[in-house]
Design an enzyme around this catalytic site. Structure first.
Site, PDB file in Angstrom:
ATOM      1  CG  HIS A 200      -0.378   0.096   2.577  1.00  0.00           C
ATOM      2  ND1 HIS A 200      -0.174  -1.053   3.303  1.00  0.00           N
ATOM      3  CD2 HIS A 200      -0.173   1.003   3.357  1.00  0.00           C
ATOM      4  CE1 HIS A 200       0.415  -0.927   4.419  1.00  0.00           C
ATOM      5  NE2 HIS A 200       0.481   0.453   4.586  1.00  0.00           N
ATOM      6  CG  ASP A 232       0.066  -4.419   2.200  1.00  0.00           C
ATOM      7  OD1 ASP A 232       0.576  -3.750   1.400  1.00  0.00           O
ATOM      8  OD2 ASP A 232      -0.161  -3.851   3.230  1.00  0.00           O
ATOM      9  N   GLY A 312       2.942   5.046   9.588  1.00  0.00           N
ATOM     10  CA  GLY A 312       4.382   5.332   9.536  1.00  0.00           C
ATOM     11  C   GLY A 312       5.277   4.160   9.826  1.00  0.00           C
ATOM     12  CB  SER A 314       3.020   1.081   6.415  1.00  0.00           C
ATOM     13  OG  SER A 314       1.715   1.015   6.846  1.00  0.00           O
ATOM     14  CB  SER A 330       0.203  -5.420   6.176  1.00  0.00           C
ATOM     15  OG  SER A 330      -0.950  -4.992   5.590  1.00  0.00           O
TER      16      SER A 330
END
Length: 461
Positions: A200, A232, A312, A314, A330
């Site tokens: 993402h 992801d 942040g 991720s 994720s």
């Protein structure tokens, strides 16, 4: 590895002989060896396999088999196989294939934003979670679907938080409109340096820089970036093929973990997460083959944990103490103050999808990397400091050299945020600036004080 090797030798013998004693004591196994053995036994036991998990306190692998199932006319055969291989055996009601089928029914009939489910071998059930947004008819749908699976197949619980990806916009921007974290440095299919991050993040921005407003250092491989859907993950290729991209994760305080292999998650496995917002945190794997229904869409094939994370984080790395890469952050619910459920993309499937391998990208990387996470690495939740000191070695590339070609320092210091969260400083995807915690900083989620000081930077790979 010796234990695993022994198990590999015993397993064929156990399969060949149906008359051997099934009273073998469970072996003491390292977490990585237990994960490998679980994969072997799943294949060997076939439909008799009902799940596996790791008892970290006893360092034992628990293998679940279907109660009363017969193979070749001998219902003790499957138990003999697992016990002779070194596992403890539990007989349960639901097979792994039945649990997978139940999860497929949930996907078909109850794909509702704010819901998630994962298989938990410890309970031999599907654990279904509905966040605070699931109410009214949506709650009735998820509840009735769970009941339709039959008694003893699934459980449902409410979460106080809201499921979301951990990309953050408008704060410490490193990707044009977003801030994420880098996961692991890899070598792409062409032999050039790259790194993995969350999908993402990769679909949100095409280029990533090491500092706000800085020149891009990496470009997303748009053809393989995946979100939502079956995973992801995203591969970001370094723009400079000479980039030194060490196969390490920064723990802060000048300490790193050498990443030596990609490993499979096992329920009960102790894991550590590094992210650009909250730093280092630890916890356990709580579910496998997780499906999460984010507002942006459904993502399947994830790992569920109780490790905290925040926006942040991720794309940040999930790994074991002995240096196995496990996952990429994720999303989830909650934060590092109240906790919650957090989901990770398995590294093994991401590597296979993008055609990359773990390893140093670029000559000379990692010359001064600290080896391992054991003796000197600060483990989150263990009471040790998890922060970067002055002039920390970035991702093992040398004393003031940044992994991924960056060289600026980002300190974490004064007691500004609880649970390792620094509001202003964070490191972002794709970078290798020095990031770390200052004095008295502790790993995120450990209950000790940690915070952000000044200068924004990027997390080492």
């Amino acid at each position: 590895m010796a234990a695993l090797g022994a198990a590999a030798l015993i397993l064929p013998n156990a399969m060949a002989s149906q008359t051997e004693s099934n009273e073998a004591a469970p072996k003491t196994l390292a977490a990585s060896d237990a994960s490998d053995l679980a994969s072997q036994l799943q294949e060997a036991l076939g439909e008799a396999f009902a799940g596996a998990y790791y008892n970290s306190s006893e360092q034992q692998l628990i293998i679940q088999v279907i109660d009363g199932i017969e193979i070749d006319g001998d219902d003790n055969n499957v138990i003999i196989q697992a016990e002779q291989a070194g596992a403890e055996v539990q007989e349960v009601e639901n097979s792994w294939s039945e649990l997978k089928a139940g999860a497929a029914t949930l996907k078909e009939e109850a794909t509702i934003p704010g819901t998630a489910w994962a298989i938990d071998p410890r309970t031999n059930k599907i654990q279904v979670t509905a966040d605070s947004t699931v109410t009214g008819e949506n709650w009735d749908t998820i509840e009735s679907t769970v009941k339709s699976l039959g008694s003893g197949m699934a459980e449902i619980k409410k979460s106080a938080g809201t499921f979301k990806t951990f990309l953050e916009g408008g704060d410490a921007i490193f990707g044009g409109g977003a801030r994420c974290s880098a996961g692991f440095n890899v070598v792409n299919a062409e032999g050039a340096p790259a790194f993995l991050t969350a999908g993402h993040c990769g679909v949100a921005e095409a280029e990533w820089s090491e500092e706000e407003g800085g020149a891009p250092i990496g470009t997303v491989d748009a053809a393989t970036a995946t979100f939502p859907g079956d995973g992801d993950f995203a591969l970001v290729n370094y723009n400079d093929p000479a980039t030194q991209a060490a196969s390490t994760v920064d723990l802060g305080n000048g300490q790193t973990v050498d990443i030596n292999a990609a490993g499979e998650a096992t329920v009960g496995l102790q894991v550590f997460r590094m992210g650009s917002t909250t730093g280092l945190a630890d916890g356990q794997v709580t579910g496998l083959d997780a499906t999460v229904n984010y507002p942006e869409g459904t993502v399947t094939g994830l790992i569920q944990t109780n490790v905290c994370a925040e926006p942040g984080d991720s794309g940040g790395s999930l790994f074991t103490e002995d240096g196995q890469a496990i996952g990429l952050t994720s999303g989830g619910s909650g934060d590092c103050t109240v906790g919650g459920e957090t989901f990770f993309q398995p590294v093994t499937t991401a590597l296979a999808a993008v055609g990359a391998t773990l390893g140093d990208g670029g000559a000379g990387a990692g010359e001064e990397a600290a080896g391992g996470a054991g003796d000197e690495a600060a483990a989150a939740g263990a009471g040790g400091e998890a922060g970067a000191g002055e002039e920390a070695a970035a991702a093992g590339a040398g004393e003031e050299a940044a992994a991924a070609g960056a060289g600026e320092e980002a300190g974490v210091g004064e007691e500004e945020a609880a649970a390792g969260v620094g509001e202003e400083e964070a490191a972002a995807a794709g970078a290798g600036e020095e990031a770390g915690a200052g004095e008295e900083a502790a790993a995120a989620g450990a209950g000790e004080e940690a915070g952000a000081e000044h200068e924004q930077g990027v997390v080492e790979q």
